[in-house]
Write a protein that holds these residues in place. Sequence first.
Motif, PDB file in Angstrom:
ATOM      1  N   UNK A  40       0.845  -1.209   0.000  1.00  0.00           N
ATOM      2  CA  UNK A  40       0.000   0.000   0.000  1.00  0.00           C
ATOM      3  C   UNK A  40       0.875   1.253   0.000  1.00  0.00           C
ATOM      4  N   UNK A  41       1.941   1.203   0.791  1.00  0.00           N
ATOM      5  CA  UNK A  41       2.856   2.344   0.846  1.00  0.00           C
ATOM      6  C   UNK A  41       3.475   2.628  -0.510  1.00  0.00           C
ATOM      7  N   UNK A  42       3.816   1.557  -1.218  1.00  0.00           N
ATOM      8  CA  UNK A  42       4.401   1.740  -2.557  1.00  0.00           C
ATOM      9  C   UNK A  42       3.373   2.346  -3.506  1.00  0.00           C
ATOM     10  N   UNK A  43       2.114   1.903  -3.386  1.00  0.00           N
ATOM     11  CA  UNK A  43       1.066   2.462  -4.244  1.00  0.00           C
ATOM     12  C   UNK A  43       0.842   3.937  -3.929  1.00  0.00           C
ATOM     13  N   UNK A  44       0.890   4.272  -2.640  1.00  0.00           N
ATOM     14  CA  UNK A  44       0.734   5.687  -2.246  1.00  0.00           C
ATOM     15  C   UNK A  44       1.833   6.527  -2.896  1.00  0.00           C
ATOM     16  N   UNK A  45       3.055   5.993  -2.867  1.00  0.00           N
ATOM     17  CA  UNK A  45       4.191   6.737  -3.436  1.00  0.00           C
ATOM     18  C   UNK A  45       4.116   6.806  -4.964  1.00  0.00           C
ATOM     19  N   UNK A  87      -0.332   8.493  -9.435  1.00  0.00           N
ATOM     20  CA  UNK A  87      -0.068   9.614 -10.338  1.00  0.00           C
ATOM     21  C   UNK A  87      -0.751  10.902  -9.895  1.00  0.00           C
ATOM     22  N   UNK A  88      -1.529  10.844  -8.784  1.00  0.00           N
ATOM     23  CA  UNK A  88      -2.153  12.102  -8.343  1.00  0.00           C
ATOM     24  C   UNK A  88      -2.536  12.031  -6.856  1.00  0.00           C
ATOM     25  N   UNK A  89      -2.640  13.204  -6.266  1.00  0.00           N
ATOM     26  CA  UNK A  89      -2.942  13.307  -4.831  1.00  0.00           C
ATOM     27  C   UNK A  89      -4.303  12.689  -4.516  1.00  0.00           C
ATOM     28  N   UNK A  90      -5.272  12.853  -5.429  1.00  0.00           N
ATOM     29  CA  UNK A  90      -6.614  12.301  -5.233  1.00  0.00           C
ATOM     30  C   UNK A  90      -6.581  10.802  -5.001  1.00  0.00           C
ATOM     31  N   UNK A  91      -5.577  10.150  -5.541  1.00  0.00           N
ATOM     32  CA  UNK A  91      -5.463   8.698  -5.346  1.00  0.00           C
ATOM     33  C   UNK A  91      -4.766   8.374  -4.029  1.00  0.00           C
ATOM     34  N   UNK A  92      -3.840   9.228  -3.630  1.00  0.00           N
ATOM     35  CA  UNK A  92      -3.106   8.952  -2.389  1.00  0.00           C
ATOM     36  C   UNK A  92      -4.030   9.011  -1.170  1.00  0.00           C
ATOM     37  N   UNK A  93      -5.075   9.826  -1.237  1.00  0.00           N
ATOM     38  CA  UNK A  93      -5.933  10.015  -0.053  1.00  0.00           C
ATOM     39  C   UNK A  93      -6.665   8.719   0.332  1.00  0.00           C
TER      40      UNK A  93
END
Length: 238
Positions: free
Chosen positions: A75-80, A83-89
Amino acid sequence: MSPAPTTDAPVTDAPATDATGRLSLWLRDRSEPDWSAAVAHRFTGELIAGTVADDVMRRYLIQDHRFVDSFVALLGAAIAAADRFDARIPLTRFAAMVTSDENDYFLRAFDALGVTEAMRRDTPDHSATTAFQALMTEARLTADYPCCLAVLVVAEWSYLTWAARADGRLPDRFEHAEWITLHDNPFFRDFVGWLVSELDRVGPTLDDDARARVEDLFRRAVAAERAFFDAAYQNGRD
Ligand SMILES: Cc1ncc(CN)c(N)n1
């Protein structure tokens, strides 16, 4: 905390399409017969019925707690890699849930089932656990968002699919019931709907090689889910 973004996309029963349409559905289709075998596995049926033998539940939870460790790293790798902040949230909110509510469930279930610290420490990894951890590490080290998504989608979409089969009827013991509700509740449904829609969003951006890598990871992850449930019934290393 506001909820994760929602999607209207049905995440359990939509018809299959091809790789140029909804990539998620195409991949799910390509992962048969393992997908159907995983989501209709004996373990999930017994869990919903509340009849899982305690030694099976102990074996499963000891191994699954180790799965979760590698899963959070993925999950951490996906957060990093997103391609956009909207996905990191939503990914970050989901990681927070896994490391709080879900981890808390494990600790309470270990207590209820008499799983001691020593048992957790001394039980060897099953080969199904080692294989799944290696797959998650492989996806993590790609540092590629679609590759990370492929494995995350399998893990959470397959769990929502079997948990939804309980359809509100829950077994008596919390060790069984809560493992179902952790994988079928409004927050989880919204998150899985969003996660699947992310794979569909990035799908059209993939060239043939990139799509082949995603397909390979997705299919191996589905096979790993099936093998992981099988392992709960194997009383030995593998
Ligand atoms: C093996 C496995 N796959 C998926 C999940 C869903 N969180 C899980 N807990 N364990």
